[in-house]
Design a protein around this motif. Structure first.
Motif: not given
Length: 179
Positions: A63, A69, A74
């Motif tokens: 990210d 991710r 996440g």
């Protein structure tokens, strides 16, 4: 620990995440999150590295903050996700927030959860300090075992296994037992 919850071996992390990709393709949804101990997140970061062209393995990205991710999902680092300091392994929990809820003894902000205590610690001028604490109790529950998965037996980063007092940092002595 429920036998209905799928547990995948974490001996080969990339293969374990590939298995999760197959389940997610069938289950769908967008409320997923990975919960990991910070030591296990470090282990993941050591395995998920760019190739010679700078590409991460399939389904992996970072990210804007440089956090990993997987399939857009996440990671939440939380020291409360257990690590077995004897075997130096931990788990990665994949949790669907749409099927998971939290029950608290008191509603958040309720006057019953607020307690003011005078500390015994003295400040420079010899006075104590009045502190406000929040006390509550509760549990987290999931109503669908298919919406929770575990990658188990993930090795703690080898860079961390040499720290002599790591176990005491992971499981500090407290007045209230962690269990």
């Amino acid at each position: 620990q429920n036998s209905a919850v799928v547990s995948i071996s974490g001996a080969n992390l990339l293969a374990a995440f590939d298995s999760i990709a197959c389940r997610l393709a069938v289950l769908g949804g967008n409320g997923w999150v990975f919960a990991v101990n910070p030591l296990i997140y470090r282990s993941i970061a050591e395995v998920v590295v760019p190739d010679e062209r700078g590409n991460l393995p399939a389904n992996w990205s970072k990210d804007a903050n440089g956090r990993l991710r997987f399939m857009g999902i996440g990671f939440i680092d939380d020291k409360l996700v257990p690590v077995d300091m004897t075997n130096m392994t931990g788990d990665i929990w994949l949790i669907d927030g749409e099927a998971t809820g939290m029950f608290l003894g008191y509603p958040v902000g309720n006057e019953k959860e607020i307690r003011n205590d005078f500390t015994e610690q003295t400040l420079e001028n010899g006075c104590g300090q009045l502190c406000t604490y929040l006390y509550n109790y509760g549990t987290v529950a999931n109503n669908n075992a298919n919406r929770v998965m575990v990658i188990s037996g993930v090795a703690v980063s080898s860079a961390c296994t040499e720290i002599a007092d790591l176990a005491s940092l992971i499981n500090p002595t407290t007045l209230v037992p962690a269990a």
